[in-house]
Design a protein around this motif. Structure first.
Motif, PDB file in Angstrom:
ATOM      1  N   LEU A  57      40.211  40.856  24.051  1.00 31.69           N
ATOM      2  CA  LEU A  57      38.929  41.188  24.674  1.00 31.69           C
ATOM      3  C   LEU A  57      38.075  39.944  24.844  1.00 31.69           C
ATOM      4  O   LEU A  57      37.479  39.717  25.905  1.00 31.69           O
ATOM      5  CB  LEU A  57      38.201  42.235  23.820  1.00 31.69           C
ATOM      6  CG  LEU A  57      36.896  42.788  24.368  1.00 31.69           C
ATOM      7  CD1 LEU A  57      37.113  43.472  25.717  1.00 31.69           C
ATOM      8  CD2 LEU A  57      36.274  43.745  23.366  1.00 31.69           C
ATOM      9  N   ASP A  58      38.033  39.110  23.831  1.00 33.58           N
ATOM     10  CA  ASP A  58      37.254  37.875  23.894  1.00 33.58           C
ATOM     11  C   ASP A  58      37.751  36.980  25.036  1.00 33.58           C
ATOM     12  O   ASP A  58      36.951  36.430  25.789  1.00 33.58           O
ATOM     13  CB  ASP A  58      37.334  37.138  22.559  1.00 33.58           C
ATOM     14  CG  ASP A  58      36.404  35.941  22.513  1.00 33.58           C
ATOM     15  OD1 ASP A  58      35.195  36.111  22.799  1.00 33.58           O
ATOM     16  OD2 ASP A  58      36.887  34.831  22.207  1.00 33.58           O
ATOM     17  N   ARG A  59      39.058  36.858  25.189  1.00 33.07           N
ATOM     18  CA  ARG A  59      39.609  36.038  26.276  1.00 33.07           C
ATOM     19  C   ARG A  59      39.252  36.625  27.652  1.00 33.07           C
ATOM     20  O   ARG A  59      38.953  35.886  28.586  1.00 33.07           O
ATOM     21  CB  ARG A  59      41.136  35.949  26.159  1.00 33.07           C
ATOM     22  CG  ARG A  59      41.633  35.054  25.065  1.00 33.07           C
ATOM     23  CD  ARG A  59      43.142  34.813  25.176  1.00 33.07           C
ATOM     24  NE  ARG A  59      43.943  36.029  25.295  1.00 33.07           N
ATOM     25  CZ  ARG A  59      44.411  36.745  24.255  1.00 33.07           C
ATOM     26  NH1 ARG A  59      44.153  36.364  23.002  1.00 33.07           N
ATOM     27  NH2 ARG A  59      45.133  37.822  24.458  1.00 33.07           N
ATOM     28  N   GLU A  60      39.304  37.932  27.757  1.00 37.93           N
ATOM     29  CA  GLU A  60      39.120  38.566  29.062  1.00 37.93           C
ATOM     30  C   GLU A  60      37.674  38.645  29.520  1.00 37.93           C
ATOM     31  O   GLU A  60      37.426  38.711  30.728  1.00 37.93           O
ATOM     32  CB  GLU A  60      39.732  39.968  29.055  1.00 37.93           C
ATOM     33  CG  GLU A  60      41.243  39.954  28.878  1.00 37.93           C
ATOM     34  CD  GLU A  60      41.955  39.138  29.931  1.00 37.93           C
ATOM     35  OE1 GLU A  60      41.635  39.286  31.122  1.00 37.93           O
ATOM     36  OE2 GLU A  60      42.841  38.334  29.560  1.00 37.93           O
ATOM     37  N   VAL A  61      36.724  38.651  28.615  1.00 37.96           N
ATOM     38  CA  VAL A  61      35.323  38.791  29.044  1.00 37.96           C
ATOM     39  C   VAL A  61      34.524  37.507  28.875  1.00 37.96           C
ATOM     40  O   VAL A  61      33.313  37.504  29.047  1.00 37.96           O
ATOM     41  CB  VAL A  61      34.603  39.966  28.329  1.00 37.96           C
ATOM     42  CG1 VAL A  61      35.258  41.284  28.666  1.00 37.96           C
ATOM     43  CG2 VAL A  61      34.507  39.754  26.843  1.00 37.96           C
ATOM     44  N   LYS A  62      35.181  36.409  28.583  1.00 46.09           N
ATOM     45  CA  LYS A  62      34.490  35.125  28.509  1.00 46.09           C
ATOM     46  C   LYS A  62      33.938  34.762  29.877  1.00 46.09           C
ATOM     47  O   LYS A  62      34.514  35.100  30.905  1.00 46.09           O
ATOM     48  CB  LYS A  62      35.424  34.021  28.024  1.00 46.09           C
ATOM     49  CG  LYS A  62      35.634  34.033  26.534  1.00 46.09           C
ATOM     50  CD  LYS A  62      36.226  32.715  26.106  1.00 46.09           C
ATOM     51  CE  LYS A  62      36.506  32.728  24.655  1.00 46.09           C
ATOM     52  NZ  LYS A  62      35.450  32.278  23.825  1.00 46.09           N
ATOM     53  N   GLN A  63      32.849  34.053  29.841  1.00 44.53           N
ATOM     54  CA  GLN A  63      32.255  33.592  31.091  1.00 44.53           C
ATOM     55  C   GLN A  63      33.206  32.594  31.745  1.00 44.53           C
ATOM     56  O   GLN A  63      33.729  31.697  31.074  1.00 44.53           O
ATOM     57  CB  GLN A  63      30.899  32.928  30.812  1.00 44.53           C
ATOM     58  CG  GLN A  63      30.133  32.621  32.057  1.00 44.53           C
ATOM     59  CD  GLN A  63      28.702  32.307  31.752  1.00 44.53           C
ATOM     60  OE1 GLN A  63      28.277  32.253  30.609  1.00 44.53           O
ATOM     61  NE2 GLN A  63      27.922  32.082  32.786  1.00 44.53           N
ATOM     62  N   PRO A  64      33.455  32.750  33.044  1.00 48.71           N
ATOM     63  CA  PRO A  64      34.353  31.809  33.710  1.00 48.71           C
ATOM     64  C   PRO A  64      33.833  30.378  33.602  1.00 48.71           C
ATOM     65  O   PRO A  64      32.622  30.140  33.599  1.00 48.71           O
ATOM     66  CB  PRO A  64      34.330  32.268  35.174  1.00 48.71           C
ATOM     67  CG  PRO A  64      33.793  33.647  35.145  1.00 48.71           C
ATOM     68  CD  PRO A  64      32.915  33.755  33.924  1.00 48.71           C
TER      69      PRO A  64
END
Length: 76
Positions: free
Chosen positions: A66-73
């Motif tokens: 989840l942390d990887r997927e919702v990190k700010q680009p």
């Protein structure tokens, strides 16, 4: 998306029952206002159920994903 579900609630002094769909979104807290605005613009209810729920714990591998997927680009 979960549903259809049956919701029973009080609205304008009467008990209402409606068939609804529940939609959950995983995102970053700084996007909440934008997401709420989008939901309100699309939803047919005057007062749609819009909740921000904090994640207090979970499995380590899921939380890492989840942390990887919702990190700010990254800024380009």
């Amino acid at each position: 998306m979960l549903g259809p579900i049956t919701s029973t609630y009080r609205w304008e002094g009467a008990i209402e029952t409606s068939q609804e769909w529940r939609c959950e979104a995983k995102t970053r807290v700084e996007l909440y206002d934008e997401i709420e605005k989008a939901i309100r613009s699309l939803h047919s209810y005057q007062v749609p159920e819009i909740l921000a729920v904090p994640v207090v714990d979970g499995s380590a591998d899921y939380l890492a994903w989840l942390d990887r997927e919702v990190k700010q680009p990254a800024e380009e």
